[in-house]
Design a protein around this motif. Structure first.
Motif, mmCIF file in Angstrom:
data_model
loop_
_atom_site.group_PDB
_atom_site.id
_atom_site.type_symbol
_atom_site.label_atom_id
_atom_site.label_comp_id
_atom_site.label_asym_id
_atom_site.label_seq_id
_atom_site.Cartn_x
_atom_site.Cartn_y
_atom_site.Cartn_z
ATOM 1 N N ALA A 387 1.100 -1.099 -0.323
ATOM 2 C CA ALA A 387 -0.061 0.099 -0.128
ATOM 3 C C ALA A 387 0.990 1.175 0.182
ATOM 4 O O ALA A 387 0.657 2.157 -0.697
ATOM 5 N N GLU A 388 1.990 1.241 0.911
ATOM 6 C CA GLU A 388 2.809 2.465 0.893
ATOM 7 C C GLU A 388 3.625 2.786 -0.635
ATOM 8 O O GLU A 388 3.738 3.761 -1.019
ATOM 9 N N LEU A 389 4.109 1.591 -0.915
ATOM 10 C CA LEU A 389 4.685 1.692 -2.169
ATOM 11 C C LEU A 389 3.578 2.158 -3.402
ATOM 12 O O LEU A 389 4.001 2.867 -4.273
ATOM 13 N N ARG A 390 2.487 1.644 -3.277
ATOM 14 C CA ARG A 390 1.535 2.122 -4.260
ATOM 15 C C ARG A 390 1.202 3.506 -4.361
ATOM 16 O O ARG A 390 1.023 4.134 -5.193
ATOM 17 N N GLY A 391 1.209 3.801 -2.994
ATOM 18 C CA GLY A 391 0.833 5.376 -2.911
ATOM 19 C C GLY A 391 2.169 6.356 -3.542
ATOM 20 O O GLY A 391 1.714 7.113 -4.172
#
Length: 405
Positions: A387-391
């Motif tokens: 989720a963090e990388l996707r953001g």
């Protein structure tokens, strides 16, 4: 980037249903039950593909096997001993079989004896979660006092040798056994587990194999398998050493930009590429990750995005697996370099413009703490990391506020 998820097969605590709910677009897996050096049959490959295509209730999952991690290179090949020629022929045949099944990306490594090394698999961090850690002092305890490798003390700084002696003096048998199990754990899902005697035997086999000789063995291997990969349309990508510095007196040949430059130049082919692992490469303070991505970008076929927190500026230093955006590597400029490379590929019309990526490792948090999954592969910790990388990916690629890629 194409978002993928590592899966260790039906025994994995993270199910195909979980992977679908995580929003992953594909699966990274291997035939972990097939011994190293043996041909991967078309039947076994097809069986694994079918397992991925179905949810628990039998309905289609909508995802497929995207990347092989890994098709292992046997110790015989690395040492050029025993059945190494047969194993190369088997590797070539396995490549033909995976290509016939539609698989195009094969990750592997060329690390002697152990595929990765940590001293603590459940290290507790400040928020109460756990992660994997490499402590240079504990490793010195293992190498000098438990394994008793001849000349081991000369491999460490004097202060590390002294601290190792102090720690060993306070260890009971159970603590020594736990440290040994941690160090020899190797790659999750590996078919090869090692006792101390196994490790000693392997180390003896590498006596006389210098870094230059191992590097030549690697080039010899690639010279045999890359033409087959080219012929069948498979991209091979070598994972860096983990950790990226010498251990156990063994040669390490895939730890720096110079190492990759040598191998990629020696066998110059679109089928000979790199698995860019930000965690492994980031454990060395002298590796400039965005610069490495810019240099090797055209031959980066697979991405492992994870972060480690280095605990010193030493090349051979301690580190632990940090949150994906919180470690010693600034992930934002690295992701920007990746997206820039993908945009360049799109302009060139490359069919592999979208590079497969997986959120590598992660901290055990929340329900992960009671689940006891494969070390480094918690479900919730990886989901948080994805989720963090996707953001970051979304922000950098946004048409109005990002790089306009």
């Amino acid at each position: 980037m194409r978002q993928t998820w590592r899966w260790f097969g039906p025994a994995d605590l993270a199910s195909i249903d979980d992977i679908v709910q995580a929003g992953a677009e594909g699966v990274v897996t291997a035939l972990h039950h097939v011994p190293n050096g043996v041909v991967w049959s078309a039947e076994e490959i097809g069986k694994r593909q079918q397992q991925i295509r179905q949810r628990k209730d039998g309905t289609p999952s909508g995802i497929a096997w995207d990347v092989i991690e890994s098709l292992p290179v046997s110790e015989d090949i690395k040492k050029q001993k025993g059945a190494w020629r047969e194993h190369i022929a088997n590797y070539q045949q396995s490549l033909r079989h995976v290509a016939a099944a539609g698989l195009r990306t094969v990750c592997y490594n060329f690390m002697p004896v152990l595929d990765w090394t940590r001293t603590d698999l459940r290290y507790q961090v400040a928020h109460g979660g756990t992660c994997m850690r490499f402590d240079i002092n504990d490793f010195a305890v293992f190498e000098i006092h438990i394994l008793k490798r001849s000349g081991a003390a000369e491999s460490f700084a004097p202060e590390v040798v002294a601290e190792a002696a102090r720690r060993f003096a306070g260890m009971d048998d159970a603590a020594q056994q736990q440290l040994s199990r941690n160090v020899t754990m190797g790659l999750p899902g590996s078919t090869e587990s090692m006792t101390l005697d196994d490790v000693r035997a392997h180390l003896a086999e590498y006596q006389g194999i210098s870094p230059d000789l191992l590097r030549q063995h690697f080039v010899d291997f690639l010279s045999e398998v890359v033409p087959v990969a080219e012929e069948v349309g498979v991209r091979l990508c070598c994972h860096p050493d983990d950790p990226p510095f010498p251990l156990l007196g063994l040669p390490r040949i895939m730890s720096t930009a110079a190492d990759y430059r040598h191998i990629l130049d020696a066998v110059d082919s679109p089928a000979n590429g790199m698995t860019f692992c930000s965690g492994s490469l980031g454990a060395r303070p002298d590796n400039d990750l965005p610069a490495m991505m810019q240099e090797f970008g055209p031959k980066v076929h697979f991405l492992h995005l994870r972060n480690v927190r280095r605990e010193s500026d030493a090349i051979s230093g301690s580190f632990y697996e940090d949150e994906h955006l919180a470690g010693s590597t600034d992930m934002v400029p690295l992701i920007a370099a990746i997206l820039t490379e993908e945009a360049r590929r799109k302009r060139e019309g490359r069919e592999d413009a979208e590079i497969p990526m997986r959120p590598d490792h992660g901290q055990d948090i929340l329900d992960d703490l009671g689940r006891r999954a494969q070390p480094g592969y918690p479900t919730i910790g990886r989901l948080k990391g994805l989720a963090e990388l996707r953001g970051v990916m979304t922000a950098l690629g946004h048409r109005e506020f990002g790089l306009g890629l």
